[in-house]
Structure formats: structure tokens, C-alpha cells
Design a protein around this motif. Structure first.
Motif, PDB file in Angstrom:
ATOM      1  N   SER A 157     -14.873 -93.878 -26.536  1.00  0.00           N
ATOM      2  CA  SER A 157     -14.031 -95.055 -26.810  1.00  0.00           C
ATOM      3  C   SER A 157     -12.714 -94.911 -26.051  1.00  0.00           C
ATOM      4  O   SER A 157     -11.661 -94.630 -26.645  1.00  0.00           O
ATOM      5  CB  SER A 157     -13.772 -95.189 -28.317  1.00  0.00           C
ATOM      6  OG  SER A 157     -13.014 -96.342 -28.611  1.00  0.00           O
ATOM      7  N   PRO A 158     -12.733 -95.109 -24.722  1.00  0.00           N
ATOM      8  CA  PRO A 158     -11.514 -94.885 -23.927  1.00  0.00           C
ATOM      9  C   PRO A 158     -10.378 -95.823 -24.292  1.00  0.00           C
ATOM     10  O   PRO A 158      -9.209 -95.448 -24.216  1.00  0.00           O
ATOM     11  CB  PRO A 158     -11.988 -95.111 -22.484  1.00  0.00           C
ATOM     12  CG  PRO A 158     -13.208 -95.961 -22.609  1.00  0.00           C
ATOM     13  CD  PRO A 158     -13.868 -95.540 -23.881  1.00  0.00           C
ATOM     14  N   LEU A 159     -10.702 -97.046 -24.701  1.00  0.00           N
ATOM     15  CA  LEU A 159      -9.628 -97.976 -25.067  1.00  0.00           C
ATOM     16  C   LEU A 159      -8.943 -97.537 -26.355  1.00  0.00           C
ATOM     17  O   LEU A 159      -7.729 -97.731 -26.519  1.00  0.00           O
ATOM     18  CB  LEU A 159     -10.185 -99.393 -25.211  1.00  0.00           C
ATOM     19  CG  LEU A 159     -10.746-100.037 -23.935  1.00  0.00           C
ATOM     20  CD1 LEU A 159     -11.112-101.487 -24.192  1.00  0.00           C
ATOM     21  CD2 LEU A 159      -9.746 -99.930 -22.782  1.00  0.00           C
ATOM     22  N   ALA A 160      -9.704 -96.929 -27.271  1.00  0.00           N
ATOM     23  CA  ALA A 160      -9.088 -96.408 -28.490  1.00  0.00           C
ATOM     24  C   ALA A 160      -8.129 -95.274 -28.153  1.00  0.00           C
ATOM     25  O   ALA A 160      -7.022 -95.192 -28.709  1.00  0.00           O
ATOM     26  CB  ALA A 160     -10.156 -95.934 -29.466  1.00  0.00           C
ATOM     27  N   LEU A 161      -8.520 -94.406 -27.213  1.00  0.00           N
ATOM     28  CA  LEU A 161      -7.630 -93.316 -26.812  1.00  0.00           C
ATOM     29  C   LEU A 161      -6.408 -93.857 -26.078  1.00  0.00           C
ATOM     30  O   LEU A 161      -5.300 -93.329 -26.241  1.00  0.00           O
ATOM     31  CB  LEU A 161      -8.394 -92.334 -25.925  1.00  0.00           C
ATOM     32  CG  LEU A 161      -9.512 -91.548 -26.623  1.00  0.00           C
ATOM     33  CD1 LEU A 161     -10.213 -90.632 -25.620  1.00  0.00           C
ATOM     34  CD2 LEU A 161      -8.964 -90.746 -27.792  1.00  0.00           C
ATOM     35  N   ALA A 162      -6.592 -94.922 -25.287  1.00  0.00           N
ATOM     36  CA  ALA A 162      -5.438 -95.535 -24.620  1.00  0.00           C
ATOM     37  C   ALA A 162      -4.475 -96.104 -25.658  1.00  0.00           C
ATOM     38  O   ALA A 162      -3.245 -95.970 -25.529  1.00  0.00           O
ATOM     39  CB  ALA A 162      -5.911 -96.627 -23.659  1.00  0.00           C
ATOM     40  N   LEU A 163      -5.021 -96.757 -26.689  1.00  0.00           N
ATOM     41  CA  LEU A 163      -4.156 -97.268 -27.757  1.00  0.00           C
ATOM     42  C   LEU A 163      -3.449 -96.117 -28.458  1.00  0.00           C
ATOM     43  O   LEU A 163      -2.279 -96.241 -28.843  1.00  0.00           O
ATOM     44  CB  LEU A 163      -4.979 -98.079 -28.757  1.00  0.00           C
ATOM     45  CG  LEU A 163      -4.213 -98.610 -29.977  1.00  0.00           C
ATOM     46  CD1 LEU A 163      -3.052 -99.503 -29.542  1.00  0.00           C
ATOM     47  CD2 LEU A 163      -5.144 -99.360 -30.919  1.00  0.00           C
ATOM     48  N   TYR A 164      -4.131 -94.980 -28.630  1.00  0.00           N
ATOM     49  CA  TYR A 164      -3.507 -93.819 -29.260  1.00  0.00           C
ATOM     50  C   TYR A 164      -2.287 -93.366 -28.456  1.00  0.00           C
ATOM     51  O   TYR A 164      -1.261 -92.989 -29.029  1.00  0.00           O
ATOM     52  CB  TYR A 164      -4.532 -92.687 -29.362  1.00  0.00           C
ATOM     53  CG  TYR A 164      -4.025 -91.458 -30.071  1.00  0.00           C
ATOM     54  CD1 TYR A 164      -3.877 -91.440 -31.445  1.00  0.00           C
ATOM     55  CD2 TYR A 164      -3.700 -90.300 -29.365  1.00  0.00           C
ATOM     56  CE1 TYR A 164      -3.427 -90.310 -32.112  1.00  0.00           C
ATOM     57  CE2 TYR A 164      -3.247 -89.164 -30.016  1.00  0.00           C
ATOM     58  CZ  TYR A 164      -3.111 -89.177 -31.384  1.00  0.00           C
ATOM     59  OH  TYR A 164      -2.657 -88.066 -32.040  1.00  0.00           O
ATOM     60  N   VAL A 165      -2.380 -93.423 -27.126  1.00  0.00           N
ATOM     61  CA  VAL A 165      -1.230 -93.069 -26.289  1.00  0.00           C
ATOM     62  C   VAL A 165      -0.054 -94.001 -26.593  1.00  0.00           C
ATOM     63  O   VAL A 165       1.095 -93.559 -26.733  1.00  0.00           O
ATOM     64  CB  VAL A 165      -1.614 -93.139 -24.792  1.00  0.00           C
ATOM     65  CG1 VAL A 165      -0.388 -92.929 -23.913  1.00  0.00           C
ATOM     66  CG2 VAL A 165      -2.684 -92.116 -24.467  1.00  0.00           C
TER      67      VAL A 165
END
Length: 496
Positions: A190-198
Motif C-alpha cells: 500500500s504505497p499510498l498509505a505509506l506516503a500518507l504516513y510521511v
């Protein structure tokens, strides 16, 4: 005096006399008129002589059903209607009850005319008799009592549920507070979830000690311009134990469920699991993976992230144009029929290398030109001007591309709201572009002409060829130079 005159005098005397009444003690019953009765008068047996006379005069009607005399012409002092009502009542023979069809009994003329009309012959059932009225009133009283009892039971049940919910919420938040370690490894699927985490950690770094706000409180654009997408991404981070529910979450964010308790993802506040310093280190790894991860998985993650940022940039510029039209000029927003075209025009501007600040400049000029065009054409209204702003924006971008115009960068005003993660995503996008830029690769001394370098695989520990991030080499500080202050060295750890 002749016989004719004596006969006329006797007739006048008879006309002014009261109707003949039976003697007490039995109730007195009279029907008016005599030939086709419409009203039956009942005078109580114990009524005084004067009250019997008043009642008879009060209730007497003509053949057409109207009253035989006015109250004032009865010729006695006092409240005539009250005396008649106290000692008599009348039954309207042609006015059936709407429920049982029995004639309706009344106690005064006003109510008689209301039930039977001017001529006491309104046959359409619209009113109830006394017995049916009592029954209906009793039924209504019982219904109100049942409703009040039901409300009382419902209030008690709601109070019990509220107390149970409060206890379950306290227990659930206590359990959330015990979460100290995220799941391992990171959810790379889930790369977009990790981007949101950033972006979330960047926000937490700027607001230390505060909970991450709920989606409801951050505004309609949320973090990524799509509240439903934000909801799914936040739940992905929650399932990965990177986020937990914050104790600041309001009580209305929780509901009872068959399994005990459930929370509304858009209403709860969030807490970073593991503390902020650990999260900042985790962000470094997430960013490094996004920048350097090889193979199809890494390429797909970067492609998905780039597409998300492109969509956010379109949302930002189109929202600024809409706000200009509505707030500054009092026009409607760009019509729905031209919104797809507007998005394509904005994408074209970004595709030709214009920055977000330059696109804000283009949007400002387009709205201004559309407003000027409307002023020169009085027949054109605000909707036409709003639509024309799209045409104007497209023309200005095409002209700037053709003539290589230098476009200044404008800052959006404070009233313009951008998606909350956009600023962080812009910095992350710039880092990705730098890693893959040909001129940066050519100037880097640590990698080959493809931007690769030999290193040790971070997970397996074996020698590998990995993407270089081209770290900037800071020259050694000369002796005697002023030491930089700690304030100057402060930076956002999420941007490392």
C-alpha cells in the motif's frame, strides 16, 4: 272596539307568549318545528319556572331551522345562554355522529350552529356525539400514557446504552494506548498509505504533543483531496499498527456493535504508534524505499504516488480558480460541463514544466481576463464568465508555451485551502525527480551513468547494485567560521 280589532289583539298576545310547557317534576321534552322536527329540547325536571321559560325561548327554531328569536329579544336580564345551558340541552335530529350515527346533543346555540350549520341540517358527519367524544378522549389519554411510558423506557434504554458505550470506549482507548510497536515489515503493498504516513509524521513534527486530527476536522479536501480514499489509507495504517486511536477522539466517533464497539474512521483522532522519534526514523526508510526500490514493485509505487500528486495539483489549481470566481468576482464556480476540460488544461501546464506557483499565476490571470471580458459584453452573465475562465486559462498557457514567456510564481492567498498533504508530497516528488534526473546523475561522484552504485542490500546483507540518492556533499568548515545556530539547523525530520 270592533270584533276584528279584538281578534288581532288576541293574536298579537299569543305570538308573544312562551310555548306551553308540561308541568314538573318530569323532564320537559319539546321538538321544533312541530311538522318536521330538527331539534329536540330537553329541560331538566328540577329547573325553576323562569329557567324553563328561558330555555324554551332560547332553543325555539323556525320552520327553516333558524332561531326563532335573538337572545337579546327574550327580554330578561343576565346571561341567557348560561341559564339555558345550565337547565337544558338540545339534540340535533338531522346531524348524526361521525362515529355511531346517533344525533348529536349540544348545550348552546354556538355549538349547535357549528355542528348543524345555519339551518341545523348539516347531514355530512363531521362531529362526534358526547359518548363517542368521551370514548375518543379516553383512547387519546391512553395513547398518550402509552407513548409517555414508551419514551420513559426508551430514555432508560438510551441511558444504559450510553453508560455501556462510555465504559467500552474507555476500555478500547486504554487498549489503544498500550500499542507501542508497529507491525513488521511495513505494508509495502500500500504505497499510498505509506506516503500518507510521511505526511502525517510531517504534521506531527510541526505540532508536537498533539493528536493527528480527524478527517472531519481537517476540512472537505482531507489529506489527499478525497475523503473516502483518506479513510481507506488511514485504516491501512491502523491495520499495520502504525496508527492507533487517540484518547482525544470524541465520544460520537464510537458506536455499539454486535461485537461490542466500533469506531467511525472519519470521526476519530489518531496517535502515532511508537512515539515521534521512532516514526521519524521510519519515515526515512519509507522515503528511501520510494526513491530507490528496484523492480516492478518500486516502479509501480512511484507511478501511483506521482499520479496522486498530479491529481492533487489539479485539485489545488482548479479549487483556487473556483475560489477566485466565487469570492472575488461573485460568479459561480466553473460549470460541471467544463470541469474535465479544466483538469486537462491544468495537466498540460504542469506537463510543460510550469510550477504550482506559476499555475496559480495563470489561474489568477484567467479569472481576471474572464471578468474583463464580461464587463465589455454586458449581455454576458456570471455563468458565461465562469465558463470563459477555462478558455482564457487554456489560451494563456498555450501562448506562454509558444512564446516562451517568463511566468512569475504567485503564492495562493490564505483563504485558499489546499489538500493537507500536498506540501509534503511536493517535497517528496522533488526528491524522486532529483534521484532520476540525468544532470544530477552525471554530477554525482558516487554512482555510475545509470544512477546505480554498489552497496550492501539493507535486508539480506549481501552485495548488490542499488539506486543512488546522490547525497549532497557539504564541504569541510573552515577554521574561524561562525558556528551555525541550533535554530538554523532545525528541519523537518520527515523531509530527510
Amino acid at each position: 272596539m270592533g270584533k276584528r280589532e279584538r281578534r288581532r289583539k288576541r293574536e298579537r298576545g299569543k305570538k308573544n307568549q312562551s310555548p306551553r310547557l308540561p308541568a314538573a317534576p318530569e323532564p320537559i321534552v319539546c321538538e321544533f318545528p312541530m311538522d318536521a322536527p330538527r331539534l329536540r329540547l330537553v329541560i331538566k325536571h328540577d329547573a325553576p319556572e323562569e329557567a324553563r321559560r328561558i330555555s324554551a325561548l332560547y332553543w325555539e327554531i323556525k320552520d327553516d331551522g333558524t332561531w326563532a328569536r335573538t337572545v337579546g329579544s327574550i327580554g330578561v336580564t343576565g346571561d341567557i345562554g348560561a341559564v339555558a345551558a345550565a337547565h337544558s340541552y338540545a339534540t340535533l335530529l338531522n346531524c348524526p355522529c361521525a362515529n355511531c350515527s346517533e344525533p348529536i346533543t349540544v348545550t348552546n346555540r354556538s355549538w349547535a350552529n357549528k355542528v348543524g350549520g345555519k339551518n341545523l341540517d348539516a347531514e355530512a358527519p363531521a362531529y362526534l356525539c358526547g359518548e363517542c367524544t368521551k370514548i375518543r378522549q379516553q383512547e387519546e389519554t391512553e395513547r398518550q400514557q402509552r407513548a409517555a411510558e414508551q419514551k420513559r423506557v426508551e430514555r432508560e434504554r438510551e441511558q444504559q446504552q450510553a453508560e455501556r458505550l462510555q465504559s467500552l470506549v474507555a476500555h478500547a482507548l486504554a487498549g489503544e494506548g498500550r500499542k507501542t510497536e508497529p507491525a513488521d515489515p511495513l505494508p509495502k503493498d500500500s504505497p499510498l498509505a505509506l506516503a500518507l504516513y510521511v505526511a502525517l509524521i510531517s504534521y506531527a513534527t510541526r505540532n508536537p504533543g498533539q493528536a493527528l486530527p480527524s478527517l472531519t476536522s481537517v476540512g472537505p479536501l482531507g489529506w489527499t483531496g478525497d475523503v473516502e480514499q483518506d479513510r481507506e489509507l488511514l485504516l491501512d495504517l491502523y491495520d499495520a499498527k502504525l496508527l492507533a486511536l487517540a484518547p482525544e477522539s470524541p465520544s460520537q466517533a464510537f458506536t455499539l456493535s454486535p461485537d461490542g464497539i466500533a469506531f467511525v474512521p472519519t470521526e476519530v483522532a489518531w496517535r502515532v504508534v511508537g512515539g515521534l522519534p521512532a516514526a521519524q526514523e521510519r519515515v526515512k526508510k519509507i522515503k528511501d524505499d520510494l526513491l530507490t526500490q528496484p523492480g516492478p514493485q518500486g516502479a509501480e509505487a512511484r507511478e501511483a504516488f506521482t499520479a496522486l500528486v498530479d491529481r492533487l495539483e489539479v485539485i489545488d489549481v482548479s479549487g483556487y480558480l473556483d475560489n477566485l470566481l466565487t469570492k472575488k468576482y461573485g460568479y459561480p464556480a466553473v460549470p460541471e460541463a467544463r470541469r474535465e476540460e479544466l483538469a486537462d488544461v491544468i495537466r498540460k501546464g504542469f506537463a510543460h514544466g510550469y510550477t504550482s506557483g506559476q499555475m496559480i499565476c495563470f489561474a489568477w490571470r484567467a479569472a481576471d481576463s474572464a471578468a474583463a471580458w464580461k464587463e465589455r459584453n454586458p449581455r454576458m452573465g456570471p455563468p458565461e464568465a465562469a465558463s470563459a475562465s477555462v478558455t482564457s486559462l487554456n489560451g494563456k498557457i498555450d501562448k506562454a508555451i509558444e512564446l516562451h514567456h517568463s511566468i512569475p510564481e504567485y503564492e495562493a492567498p490564505r483563504w485558499h485551502a489546499s489538500p493537507l498533504a500536498l506540501a509534503c508530497f511536493r517535497r517528496l516528488t522533488a526528491d524522486i525527480r532529483r534521484v532520476y534526473a540525468r544532470d544530477v546523475i552525471g554530477a554525482c561522484t558516487r554512482c555510475d551513468h545509470l544512477g546505480l552504485k554498489e552497496t550492501v542490500h539493507p535486508e539480506t546483507g549481501v552485495d548488490a547494485v542499488w539506486r543512488c540518492t546522490h547525497p549532497v556533499e557539504i564541504p569541510a568548515q573552515h577554521a574561524g567560521e561562525e558556528e551555525p545556530s541550533g535554530r538554523d539547523e532545525e528541519h523537518d525530520p520527515a523531509e530527510v
